[in-house]
Motif scaffolding. Structure first.
Motif, PDB file in Angstrom:
ATOM      1  N   ASP A 222       0.746  -1.401   0.104  1.00  0.00           N
ATOM      2  CA  ASP A 222       0.199   0.052  -0.237  1.00  0.00           C
ATOM      3  C   ASP A 222       0.722   1.216  -0.013  1.00  0.00           C
ATOM      4  O   ASP A 222       1.758   1.401   0.897  1.00  0.00           O
ATOM      5  CB  ASP A 222      -0.950   0.034   1.288  1.00  0.00           C
ATOM      6  CG  ASP A 222      -1.817  -1.128   1.251  1.00  0.00           C
ATOM      7  OD1 ASP A 222      -2.439  -1.591   0.048  1.00  0.00           O
ATOM      8  OD2 ASP A 222      -2.140  -1.634   2.532  1.00  0.00           O
ATOM      9  N   GLU A 224       0.303   4.682   1.259  1.00  0.00           N
ATOM     10  CA  GLU A 224      -0.460   5.196   2.652  1.00  0.00           C
ATOM     11  C   GLU A 224      -0.645   6.567   2.472  1.00  0.00           C
ATOM     12  O   GLU A 224       0.359   7.192   2.704  1.00  0.00           O
ATOM     13  CB  GLU A 224      -0.098   4.633   3.794  1.00  0.00           C
ATOM     14  CG  GLU A 224       0.031   2.961   3.887  1.00  0.00           C
ATOM     15  CD  GLU A 224       0.575   2.583   5.286  1.00  0.00           C
ATOM     16  OE1 GLU A 224       0.335   3.476   6.251  1.00  0.00           O
ATOM     17  OE2 GLU A 224       0.974   1.532   5.446  1.00  0.00           O
ATOM     18  N   SER A 227      -4.505   7.432   7.094  1.00  0.00           N
ATOM     19  CA  SER A 227      -5.038   6.234   7.567  1.00  0.00           C
ATOM     20  C   SER A 227      -6.103   5.641   7.146  1.00  0.00           C
ATOM     21  O   SER A 227      -6.465   4.398   7.354  1.00  0.00           O
ATOM     22  CB  SER A 227      -5.467   6.745   9.236  1.00  0.00           C
ATOM     23  OG  SER A 227      -6.357   7.626   9.396  1.00  0.00           O
ATOM     24  N   LYS A 230      -5.288   4.213   0.937  1.00  0.00           N
ATOM     25  CA  LYS A 230      -4.421   3.448   0.518  1.00  0.00           C
ATOM     26  C   LYS A 230      -4.683   3.036  -0.630  1.00  0.00           C
ATOM     27  O   LYS A 230      -5.734   2.783  -1.477  1.00  0.00           O
ATOM     28  CB  LYS A 230      -4.149   2.358   1.447  1.00  0.00           C
ATOM     29  CG  LYS A 230      -3.942   2.575   3.084  1.00  0.00           C
ATOM     30  CD  LYS A 230      -3.821   1.223   3.702  1.00  0.00           C
ATOM     31  CE  LYS A 230      -3.721   1.706   5.446  1.00  0.00           C
ATOM     32  NZ  LYS A 230      -3.609   0.597   6.143  1.00  0.00           N
ATOM     33  N   SER A 314       6.326  -0.637   5.092  1.00  0.00           N
ATOM     34  CA  SER A 314       5.385   0.438   4.738  1.00  0.00           C
ATOM     35  C   SER A 314       5.877   1.452   3.704  1.00  0.00           C
ATOM     36  O   SER A 314       7.086   1.550   3.714  1.00  0.00           O
ATOM     37  CB  SER A 314       4.983   1.204   5.991  1.00  0.00           C
ATOM     38  OG  SER A 314       5.990   1.984   6.431  1.00  0.00           O
ATOM     39  N   LYS A 316       4.788   5.354   3.022  1.00  0.00           N
ATOM     40  CA  LYS A 316       3.730   6.391   3.684  1.00  0.00           C
ATOM     41  C   LYS A 316       3.987   7.845   3.057  1.00  0.00           C
ATOM     42  O   LYS A 316       5.437   8.241   2.988  1.00  0.00           O
ATOM     43  CB  LYS A 316       4.017   6.438   5.150  1.00  0.00           C
ATOM     44  CG  LYS A 316       3.546   4.994   5.902  1.00  0.00           C
ATOM     45  CD  LYS A 316       3.538   5.256   7.558  1.00  0.00           C
ATOM     46  CE  LYS A 316       3.110   4.134   8.056  1.00  0.00           C
ATOM     47  NZ  LYS A 316       3.287   3.914   9.570  1.00  0.00           N
ATOM     48  N   LEU A 367       7.969  10.813   0.461  1.00  0.00           N
ATOM     49  CA  LEU A 367       7.509   9.503   1.188  1.00  0.00           C
ATOM     50  C   LEU A 367       8.571   9.113   2.127  1.00  0.00           C
ATOM     51  O   LEU A 367       9.691   9.409   1.974  1.00  0.00           O
ATOM     52  CB  LEU A 367       7.472   8.410   0.156  1.00  0.00           C
ATOM     53  CG  LEU A 367       6.536   8.602  -1.209  1.00  0.00           C
ATOM     54  CD1 LEU A 367       6.257   7.539  -2.154  1.00  0.00           C
ATOM     55  CD2 LEU A 367       5.049   9.123  -0.644  1.00  0.00           C
ATOM     56  N   CYS A 369       9.862   5.133   3.364  1.00  0.00           N
ATOM     57  CA  CYS A 369       9.658   4.104   2.524  1.00  0.00           C
ATOM     58  C   CYS A 369      10.695   3.086   3.244  1.00  0.00           C
ATOM     59  O   CYS A 369      11.800   3.249   3.662  1.00  0.00           O
ATOM     60  CB  CYS A 369      10.290   3.946   1.300  1.00  0.00           C
ATOM     61  SG  CYS A 369       9.371   4.890   0.213  1.00  0.00           S
TER      62      CYS A 369
END
Length: 634
Positions: A222, A224, A227, A230, A314, A316, A367, A369
């Motif tokens: 995903d 993200e 919250s 995604k 993740s 994000k 991001l 990562c």
């Protein structure tokens, strides 16, 4: 069958219009085989030439037609003999029909592999497409191309067309060229094919895909955005540095008559105690140590594992920023590409909407990562939108790693404004410099860009491959001179230099060059010579690069930060840096210890920040000092 085993058929136009480029075709095909002998020794290659006077292929015997097409070599595992075969390419007397050659190559792949090897069957067509193709007996030429493309897709074949034009083959009938270009581009629309146009030997050398590398994802999961939002994405490497093939140690101790000798060299390491050099230390008694000043601090594997940072896998989103805030020189490491999860229409729609909005607003995304679970490092990078020009290809993102504060190197150089007026360039000198830069522009407005990254091979690797092939046949062969095609990558174009000689002469005459005997001295001694500041004293070019500093002997109470920076910039001797750091340490301790109700804490923190910045610039480690000071301030 090997996982990455490829079946390749080379379709080479050897007609009269290709005579001038045949030597370059021999080089690029030989290079292709040389790389396959290193990286794909199980790959299989066949060779078809068209435009010859003779006709020799199975389709002619079975159904008729397909004249002037010769199967020079059936599909076989690559070997050294194939490299030699390219040195004797025939010269044809007839205009080649590339559609006939494509059909013959397809027939060879179908008969060889049937339904197997899907996705690993490839046709490589090299032609100038200057000659007309024959009319089809049934339907138009477009119908014929559509039928061939449908068969290629059904059997999982790929095709790349390298169209040689420009300086290599000259011009031709514009109507015929336009029709051929339209038909070849039709393959790209109907099946997995691409057409590449080249105009120089260097571009031809880099246009043919010589190594088959299967794409492997580095992340699936995903993206993200929040919250509750995604997007399913896959991440691939877009670029990666190509390195030399792994060289293995070779032993010549085996007898020449032993046909089963592997000539392998095995290396064993033994660790012995300093107290007893005859005693071998077993693995369970060894421990890694890290230097900390003059001592070595042992850290066990359990302790090392305990202090490791273990983030969760993740990707994000941290936020968006203007594209102008991220400079090109910030990019680090390789480039990755983010694509929506294949087959996921909602993910493709979300990626497309986000990419187009970022493009319209001139924004990029930052991001955080972590590509794999248990990865010990976190990557922060910039996501740049990549809007697709084809309807069949979804929009995507390019990802570049950004540096942390510790990765940035700040180099302090004197400004040109410190030079006297007599050293500033006049209008004539500035114009001569501008003309020199314009002359050497690789992308002039009226011509195709030279040395395009997609078509420019690494000359060091290419030279290595050629020498390796030569050494395989002649072990005592000397290193040959640099090939003329590779010289165009490593050296300036001699035709351009001779054509623009007047520009270079104008630049040379605009500047007076004098020999400076001080250049023979070390740079450190040169920096010790400071100019007085007057125009008369600037007769030495080396002194013009030195800005006269203000001499500060110690850090005072009124402006400790400015005094520290002045002492750090002084280069009279290497002791000044250590003296400045030591004085600043003492000043910070004094401010903290003599503080009443924290009245000096603000100034101490400013000094601490200045000290930390100076230590980073000078590559001096003071982590232990920072811990002590922070604990006192808190």
């Amino acid at each position: 069958m090997a996982r990455n085993k490829e079946g390749l058929v080379l379709l080479l136009d050897v007609g009269p219009t290709m005579y001038s480029v045949l030597p370059e075709i021999k080089k690029v095909c030989s290079m292709l085989i040389q790389k396959k002998l290193i990286y794909g020794k199980f790959d299989e290659v066949g060779v078809v030439v068209f435009g010859t006077q003779e006709t020799d292929n199975e389709l002619t015997k079975e159904v008729g037609g397909y004249e002037h097409v010769v199967v020079l070599r059936n599909i076989k595992v690559v070997d050294g003999d194939l490299v030699d075969a390219f040195q004797e390419l025939p010269r044809g007397n007839f205009d080649g029909d590339y559609l006939d050659a494509i059909v013959v190559g397809m027939d060879m792949l179908i008969k060889k592999y049937q339904a197997t090897n899907k996705g690993k069957k490839r046709l490589c067509l090299i032609t100038n497409a200057l000659c007309p193709i024959k009319d089809s007996c049934e339907g138009t030429k477009e119908d014929q191309v559509n039928t061939i493309a449908a068969q290629m897709s059904a059997h999982g074949m790929k095709m790349e067309s390298v169209i040689v034009r420009g300086r290599l083959c000259g011009g031709g009938d514009q109507r015929i060229m336009a029709e051929n270009d339209r038909l070849l581009n039709l393959f790209s629309e109907k099946t997995s094919a691409r057409a590449v146009y080249v105009e120089s030997p260097t571009a031809l050398l880099g246009a043919v895909k010589t190594r088959n590398i299967s794409p492997v994802t580095i992340f699936r999961g995903d993206l993200e955005l929040g919250s509750k939002m995604k997007i399913k994405v896959w991440v691939y490497k877009k670029t990666s540095e190509e390195k030399f093939p792994t060289l293995k140690k070779y032993s010549d101790k085996a007898p020449p008559t032993d046909r089963f000798a592997t000539h392998e060299v095995k290396v064993d390491y033994e660790y012995k105690s300093v107290e007893d050099p005859n005693k071998v230390v077993p693995p369970e008694q060894r421990i890694k140590g890290y230097r900390y000043g003059p001592q070595v601090v042992p850290i066990s594997s359990a302790e090392w594992d305990a202090v490791k940072f273990k983030p969760e896998k993740s990707v994000k989103l941290l936020g968006f920023t203007d594209a102008s805030n991220i400079m090109r020189h910030y990019y680090m490491k390789d480039v990755n590409v983010f694509i929506p999860e294949p087959g996921n229409a909602r993910a493709a729609l979300a990626v497309s909407a986000l990419a187009r909005a970022m493009k319209e607003m001139n924004k990029v995304a930052i991001l955080r990562c972590v590509w794999r679970q248990g990865q010990g490092s976190v990557v922060v990078g910039v996501l740049t939108p990549n809007i697709s020009e084809k309807d069949s290809t979804p929009d995507s993102f390019y990802f570049n790693v950004l540096p942390f504060a510790e990765d940035v190197r700040e180099f302090q150089f004197p400004s040109f404004s410190s030079f006297p007026a007599s050293w500033q360039p006049n209008e004539q000198q500035q114009e001569a410099a501008d003309n020199l830069v314009k002359m050497l522009d690789l992308a002039p407005s009226a011509k195709q860009e030279a040395l395009l990254p997609d078509f420019t091979p690494n000359p060091v690797l290419e030279r290595f491959y050629r020498h390796l092939e030569l050494k395989s046949k002649h072990p005592d062969a000397a290193v040959p001179p640099l090939d003329e095609t590779l010289k165009t990558i490593t050296e300036a174009d001699p035709d351009l230099l001779s054509e623009k000689k007047n520009v270079m002469d104008a630049f040379y005459k605009s500047f007076e060059l004098k020999e400076n005997p001080r250049l023979k001295k070390s740079s450190k001694r040169l920096l010790e010579k400071k100019p007085s500041g007057s125009d008369e004293d600037y007769q030495d070019t080396t002194n013009a690069l030195v800005v006269k500093p203000v001499k500060v002997e110690k850090i005072g109470d009124s402006s400790p930060v400015q005094d520290f920076e002045a002492m750090m910039s002084c280069r009279d001797s290497p002791d000044w840096v250590s003296k400045a750091i030591q004085d600043m340490k003492n000043k910070i301790y004094s401010l903290v210890e003599n503080s009443y109700d924290g009245d000096n804490h603000g100034k101490a923190m400013e000094c601490l920040l200045a000290l930390r910045k100076g230590c980073i610039l000078e590559q001096v480690g003071l982590l232990y000092l920072l811990d002590v000071l922070v604990s006192k301030l808190v």
